[in-house]
Motif scaffolding. Structure first.
Motif, PDB file in Angstrom:
ATOM      1  N   LYS A   1      58.069  57.777  37.064  1.00 21.35           N
ATOM      2  CA  LYS A   1      57.176  56.632  37.210  1.00 21.35           C
ATOM      3  C   LYS A   1      57.794  55.342  36.656  1.00 21.35           C
ATOM      4  O   LYS A   1      57.118  54.521  36.062  1.00 21.35           O
ATOM      5  CB  LYS A   1      55.842  56.926  36.521  1.00 21.35           C
ATOM      6  CG  LYS A   1      55.159  58.165  37.084  1.00 21.35           C
ATOM      7  CD  LYS A   1      53.750  58.345  36.618  1.00 21.35           C
ATOM      8  CE  LYS A   1      53.604  58.436  35.134  1.00 21.35           C
ATOM      9  NZ  LYS A   1      52.223  58.679  34.697  1.00 21.35           N
ATOM     10  N   LEU A   2      59.094  55.184  36.888  1.00 20.02           N
ATOM     11  CA  LEU A   2      59.793  54.017  36.364  1.00 20.02           C
ATOM     12  C   LEU A   2      59.236  52.723  36.939  1.00 20.02           C
ATOM     13  O   LEU A   2      59.044  51.746  36.218  1.00 20.02           O
ATOM     14  CB  LEU A   2      61.296  54.132  36.654  1.00 20.02           C
ATOM     15  CG  LEU A   2      62.170  53.025  36.085  1.00 20.02           C
ATOM     16  CD1 LEU A   2      62.036  52.939  34.569  1.00 20.02           C
ATOM     17  CD2 LEU A   2      63.623  53.251  36.476  1.00 20.02           C
ATOM     18  N   HIS A   3      58.949  52.708  38.233  1.00 14.90           N
ATOM     19  CA  HIS A   3      58.427  51.475  38.856  1.00 14.90           C
ATOM     20  C   HIS A   3      57.097  51.055  38.229  1.00 14.90           C
ATOM     21  O   HIS A   3      56.838  49.874  38.039  1.00 14.90           O
ATOM     22  CB  HIS A   3      58.316  51.640  40.369  1.00 14.90           C
ATOM     23  CG  HIS A   3      57.344  52.699  40.791  1.00 14.90           C
ATOM     24  ND1 HIS A   3      57.612  54.046  40.676  1.00 14.90           N
ATOM     25  CD2 HIS A   3      56.106  52.607  41.307  1.00 14.90           C
ATOM     26  CE1 HIS A   3      56.571  54.730  41.107  1.00 14.90           C
ATOM     27  NE2 HIS A   3      55.643  53.891  41.494  1.00 14.90           N
ATOM     28  N   GLU A   4      56.262  52.038  37.876  1.00 18.59           N
ATOM     29  CA  GLU A   4      54.972  51.722  37.252  1.00 18.59           C
ATOM     30  C   GLU A   4      55.165  51.118  35.860  1.00 18.59           C
ATOM     31  O   GLU A   4      54.505  50.144  35.504  1.00 18.59           O
ATOM     32  CB  GLU A   4      54.108  52.978  37.167  1.00 18.59           C
ATOM     33  CG  GLU A   4      53.667  53.500  38.521  1.00 18.59           C
ATOM     34  CD  GLU A   4      52.935  54.826  38.418  1.00 18.59           C
ATOM     35  OE1 GLU A   4      52.340  55.105  37.354  1.00 18.59           O
ATOM     36  OE2 GLU A   4      52.965  55.577  39.408  1.00 18.59           O
ATOM     37  N   LEU A   5      56.070  51.706  35.084  1.00 19.58           N
ATOM     38  CA  LEU A   5      56.328  51.192  33.739  1.00 19.58           C
ATOM     39  C   LEU A   5      56.956  49.798  33.791  1.00 19.58           C
ATOM     40  O   LEU A   5      56.616  48.927  32.991  1.00 19.58           O
ATOM     41  CB  LEU A   5      57.224  52.158  32.968  1.00 19.58           C
ATOM     42  CG  LEU A   5      56.561  53.462  32.546  1.00 19.58           C
ATOM     43  CD1 LEU A   5      57.598  54.450  32.029  1.00 19.58           C
ATOM     44  CD2 LEU A   5      55.490  53.208  31.496  1.00 19.58           C
ATOM     45  N   MET A   6      57.853  49.603  34.735  1.00 20.32           N
ATOM     46  CA  MET A   6      58.468  48.283  34.872  1.00 20.32           C
ATOM     47  C   MET A   6      57.411  47.231  35.202  1.00 20.32           C
ATOM     48  O   MET A   6      57.416  46.145  34.631  1.00 20.32           O
ATOM     49  CB  MET A   6      59.553  48.305  35.949  1.00 20.32           C
ATOM     50  CG  MET A   6      60.811  49.035  35.509  1.00 20.32           C
ATOM     51  SD  MET A   6      62.051  49.147  36.821  1.00 20.32           S
ATOM     52  CE  MET A   6      62.487  47.421  37.032  1.00 20.32           C
ATOM     53  N   GLY A   7      56.513  47.542  36.096  1.00 20.91           N
ATOM     54  CA  GLY A   7      55.449  46.605  36.458  1.00 20.91           C
ATOM     55  C   GLY A   7      54.537  46.312  35.280  1.00 20.91           C
ATOM     56  O   GLY A   7      54.197  45.157  35.006  1.00 20.91           O
TER      57      GLY A   7
END
Length: 76
Positions: free
Chosen positions: A7-13
């Motif tokens: 869930k890297l994209h979620e954490l980055m957002g």
């Protein structure tokens, strides 16, 4: 069969990290490694990388990785 989802994209957002390049500079993790993680195309994940990302985002492993049922079409 279950699949590990990153869930890297979620954490980055959530943390307003706008690019893989920015994340690479701030964590020291290579851009190619982060790109594979972001696109969920990696076949393996180093414990050190997990630790760095969890520390950077101040999160637990379960916030970064989740085990989900994969689509039946993917396993065929």
């Amino acid at each position: 069969m279950k699949k590990v989802r990153i869930k890297l994209h979620e954490l980055m957002g959530k943390h307003k990290i706008r690019s893989i390049n920015q994340l690479s500079k701030e964590t020291g993790i290579s851009r190619p490694t982060l790109t594979r993680l972001y696109d969920e195309e990696t076949k393996q994940l180093d414990f050190a990388t997990i630790g760095i990302l969890c520390e950077f985002f101040d999160c637990g492993i379960g916030d970064l990785l989740v085990l989900e049922e994969s689509d039946s079409q993917e396993s065929e």
